[in-house]
Design a protein around this motif. Structure first.
Motif, PDB file in Angstrom:
ATOM      1  N   ASP A  11      -4.561   0.509  -3.481  1.00 18.04           N
ATOM      2  CA  ASP A  11      -4.062  -0.672  -2.772  1.00 18.04           C
ATOM      3  C   ASP A  11      -2.951  -0.296  -1.793  1.00 18.04           C
ATOM      4  O   ASP A  11      -2.891  -0.828  -0.675  1.00 18.04           O
ATOM      5  N   PHE A  12      -2.067   0.594  -2.211  1.00 17.79           N
ATOM      6  CA  PHE A  12      -0.962   1.040  -1.359  1.00 17.79           C
ATOM      7  C   PHE A  12      -1.492   1.723  -0.102  1.00 17.79           C
ATOM      8  O   PHE A  12      -1.066   1.397   1.021  1.00 17.79           O
ATOM      9  N   GLU A  13      -2.430   2.624  -0.263  1.00 10.04           N
ATOM     10  CA  GLU A  13      -2.974   3.331   0.899  1.00 10.04           C
ATOM     11  C   GLU A  13      -3.818   2.421   1.777  1.00 10.04           C
ATOM     12  O   GLU A  13      -3.820   2.564   3.010  1.00 10.04           O
ATOM     13  N   ARG A  14      -4.502   1.454   1.164  1.00  9.50           N
ATOM     14  CA  ARG A  14      -5.246   0.484   1.963  1.00  9.50           C
ATOM     15  C   ARG A  14      -4.290  -0.341   2.824  1.00  9.50           C
ATOM     16  O   ARG A  14      -4.564  -0.602   3.999  1.00  9.50           O
ATOM     17  N   MET A  15      -3.175  -0.736   2.240  1.00 11.99           N
ATOM     18  CA  MET A  15      -2.168  -1.480   3.002  1.00 11.99           C
ATOM     19  C   MET A  15      -1.645  -0.649   4.167  1.00 11.99           C
ATOM     20  O   MET A  15      -1.493  -1.152   5.290  1.00 11.99           O
ATOM     21  N   LEU A  16      -1.378   0.643   3.932  1.00 16.62           N
ATOM     22  CA  LEU A  16      -0.903   1.515   5.009  1.00 16.62           C
ATOM     23  C   LEU A  16      -1.924   1.592   6.138  1.00 16.62           C
ATOM     24  O   LEU A  16      -1.581   1.478   7.322  1.00 16.62           O
ATOM     25  N   VAL A  17      -3.176   1.788   5.775  1.00 15.31           N
ATOM     26  CA  VAL A  17      -4.232   1.919   6.789  1.00 15.31           C
ATOM     27  C   VAL A  17      -4.392   0.618   7.563  1.00 15.31           C
ATOM     28  O   VAL A  17      -4.520   0.622   8.799  1.00 15.31           O
ATOM     29  N   GLU A  18      -4.384  -0.497   6.850  1.00 19.00           N
ATOM     30  CA  GLU A  18      -4.582  -1.794   7.515  1.00 19.00           C
ATOM     31  C   GLU A  18      -3.418  -2.168   8.415  1.00 19.00           C
ATOM     32  O   GLU A  18      -3.551  -3.059   9.264  1.00 19.00           O
ATOM     33  N   THR A  19      -2.276  -1.509   8.261  1.00 13.43           N
ATOM     34  CA  THR A  19      -1.128  -1.776   9.128  1.00 13.43           C
ATOM     35  C   THR A  19      -0.882  -0.630  10.115  1.00 13.43           C
ATOM     36  O   THR A  19       0.222  -0.469  10.613  1.00 13.43           O
ATOM     37  N   GLY A  20      -1.939   0.164  10.367  1.00 17.97           N
ATOM     38  CA  GLY A  20      -1.884   1.117  11.470  1.00 17.97           C
ATOM     39  C   GLY A  20      -1.615   2.563  11.133  1.00 17.97           C
ATOM     40  O   GLY A  20      -1.412   3.375  12.046  1.00 17.97           O
ATOM     41  N   TYR A  68      -6.504  16.568 -11.720  1.00 21.54           N
ATOM     42  CA  TYR A  68      -6.803  16.548 -10.287  1.00 21.54           C
ATOM     43  C   TYR A  68      -8.207  16.020 -10.033  1.00 21.54           C
ATOM     44  O   TYR A  68      -8.429  15.193  -9.133  1.00 21.54           O
ATOM     45  N   GLU A  69      -9.164  16.507 -10.814  1.00 21.54           N
ATOM     46  CA  GLU A  69     -10.550  16.083 -10.625  1.00 21.54           C
ATOM     47  C   GLU A  69     -10.677  14.568 -10.733  1.00 21.54           C
ATOM     48  O   GLU A  69     -11.320  13.918  -9.901  1.00 21.54           O
ATOM     49  N   LYS A  70     -10.020  14.003 -11.738  1.00 19.99           N
ATOM     50  CA  LYS A  70     -10.119  12.554 -11.933  1.00 19.99           C
ATOM     51  C   LYS A  70      -9.340  11.786 -10.873  1.00 19.99           C
ATOM     52  O   LYS A  70      -9.810  10.780 -10.347  1.00 19.99           O
ATOM     53  N   ALA A  71      -8.146  12.275 -10.533  1.00 19.02           N
ATOM     54  CA  ALA A  71      -7.310  11.569  -9.558  1.00 19.02           C
ATOM     55  C   ALA A  71      -7.958  11.554  -8.179  1.00 19.02           C
ATOM     56  O   ALA A  71      -7.957  10.525  -7.491  1.00 19.02           O
ATOM     57  N   LEU A  72      -8.515  12.678  -7.763  1.00 16.32           N
ATOM     58  CA  LEU A  72      -9.149  12.743  -6.447  1.00 16.32           C
ATOM     59  C   LEU A  72     -10.357  11.825  -6.384  1.00 16.32           C
ATOM     60  O   LEU A  72     -10.548  11.087  -5.404  1.00 16.32           O
ATOM     61  N   SER A  73     -11.173  11.856  -7.432  1.00 15.11           N
ATOM     62  CA  SER A  73     -12.367  11.003  -7.442  1.00 15.11           C
ATOM     63  C   SER A  73     -11.998   9.524  -7.473  1.00 15.11           C
ATOM     64  O   SER A  73     -12.667   8.698  -6.845  1.00 15.11           O
ATOM     65  N   ALA A  74     -10.920   9.177  -8.181  1.00 15.80           N
ATOM     66  CA  ALA A  74     -10.532   7.773  -8.331  1.00 15.80           C
ATOM     67  C   ALA A  74      -9.868   7.210  -7.086  1.00 15.80           C
ATOM     68  O   ALA A  74      -9.820   5.986  -6.909  1.00 15.80           O
ATOM     69  N   THR A 134     -11.251   7.126  -0.800  1.00 13.02           N
ATOM     70  CA  THR A 134     -11.765   5.890  -0.210  1.00 13.02           C
ATOM     71  C   THR A 134     -12.162   6.147   1.245  1.00 13.02           C
ATOM     72  O   THR A 134     -11.712   7.125   1.850  1.00 13.02           O
ATOM     73  N   PRO A 135     -12.985   5.300   1.828  1.00 14.38           N
ATOM     74  CA  PRO A 135     -13.399   5.509   3.223  1.00 14.38           C
ATOM     75  C   PRO A 135     -12.233   5.604   4.199  1.00 14.38           C
ATOM     76  O   PRO A 135     -12.270   6.378   5.150  1.00 14.38           O
ATOM     77  N   ASN A 136     -11.191   4.805   3.980  1.00 15.94           N
ATOM     78  CA  ASN A 136     -10.061   4.794   4.907  1.00 15.94           C
ATOM     79  C   ASN A 136      -9.002   5.836   4.580  1.00 15.94           C
ATOM     80  O   ASN A 136      -8.165   6.159   5.433  1.00 15.94           O
ATOM     81  N   ALA A 137      -9.014   6.355   3.357  1.00 17.43           N
ATOM     82  CA  ALA A 137      -8.038   7.379   2.963  1.00 17.43           C
ATOM     83  C   ALA A 137      -8.759   8.447   2.146  1.00 17.43           C
ATOM     84  O   ALA A 137      -8.584   8.555   0.932  1.00 17.43           O
ATOM     85  N   PRO A 138      -9.597   9.243   2.814  1.00 20.69           N
ATOM     86  CA  PRO A 138     -10.424  10.218   2.099  1.00 20.69           C
ATOM     87  C   PRO A 138      -9.635  11.456   1.665  1.00 20.69           C
ATOM     88  O   PRO A 138      -8.588  11.776   2.218  1.00 20.69           O
TER      89      PRO A 138
END
Length: 274
Positions: free
Chosen positions: A158-167, A217-223, A226-230
């Motif tokens: 959610d945090f990274e989605r907010m960053l992406v959606e605000t530029g 790491y394996e679990k954190a990266l997979s979880a 996202t498309p906007n923060a790969p």
């Protein structure tokens, strides 16, 4: 296929199957010394191009770039900052190295200190370690349970989605080294007095938890891919290949923006400087 697509986290990611010594780009002549020199030259060229793009990036006063570097100890986060981003102008770029949280930071949610460091408009910020420590070291040492870890994955998304959606453009790099390569790098630091400042006894202690960190790491990266923060998984046994891969991805992303300098002010042509 773009260079970024070559390094993007696979759909069914298994870290133990990821080859930390694999070369996907750059010279591959079979002569390690020659390939290393070729990689360095190309990285230096790309670093200069990234620096040039920074000028038009900052002039637009709109986009923001956040680069996240994660990896095991000795994976090369500092080296990446120096080789890839060392030519950036410090007035519009900075590096944030996250350490153990202070008491004030512990008194807030785990993202509180991170949000204060994200880039402003026209700025490039590099995170040397990041908020991901709060689902890595915290999980490995049992400071949080599985349920809290899952909640934090959701908070990060959610945090990274907010960053992406605000530029903000978010580029996340996992610098993947093997256990044997880490051993060699730690031994190099111990053998060279000029590198003792880089050595920390905690590195030895954390190495005892290697397998647990790999699973975390394996679990954190997979979880959190996202498309906007790969996430990009960078084979990092070769320092020069690591730098070249990251430089290519950063340059590709900035160049794809096709930014231009703002229109000039016609009235300025009438001014006379006395």
């Amino acid at each position: 296929m773009t260079i970024a697509e070559q390094f993007h986290l696979p759909t069914h990611f298994q870290l133990q199957e990821a080859d930390a010594g694999r070369r996907l780009i750059g010279a591959n002549s079979g002569n390690r010394a020659d390939d290393k020199l070729a990689d360095k030259a190309k990285t230096a060229e790309l670093a200069e191009k990234i620096s040039a793009l920074q000028d038009v990036f900052a002039a637009n006063h709109d986009p923001k770039l956040l680069v996240i570097l994660q990896g095991m100890d000795t994976a090369g986060k500092d080296g990446t900052v120096k080789s890839v981003f060392g030519q950036l102008h410090p007035l519009a770029a900075r590096t944030v190295a996250f350490k153990s949280p202070s008491q004030a930071e512990k008194d807030h949610d785990f993202l509180w200190r991170v949000h204060q460091q994200v880039p402003a408009k026209g700025e490039i910020v590099i995170f040397n370690r990041s908020h991901y420590e709060d689902v890595l070291i915290s999980k490995v040492h049992g400071w949080i349970d599985d349920a809290e870890c899952e909640r934090r994955y959701a908070h990060i998304r959610d945090f990274e989605r907010m960053l992406v959606e605000t530029g903000t453009i978010v580029l996340k790099f996992f610098l993947h080294i093997s256990k044997d390569e880490q051993k060699e790098r730690l031994e190099e630091r111990l053998a060279d007095p000029d590198k003792h400042w880089k050595f920390d006894m905690q590195d030895i202690a954390e190495r005892e938890h290697w397998d647990a960190y790999q699973r975390a790491y394996e679990k954190a990266l997979s979880a959190t891919d996202t498309p906007n923060a790969p996430w990009y998984v960078i084979p990092a046994n070769s320092k020069t290949h690591r730098n070249l891969a990251i430089a290519n991805i950063v340059y590709e992303r900035l160049a794809s923006l096709d930014l231009k300098f703002p229109p000039g002010n016609l009235d300025y042509a009438k001014l006379v400087v006395k």
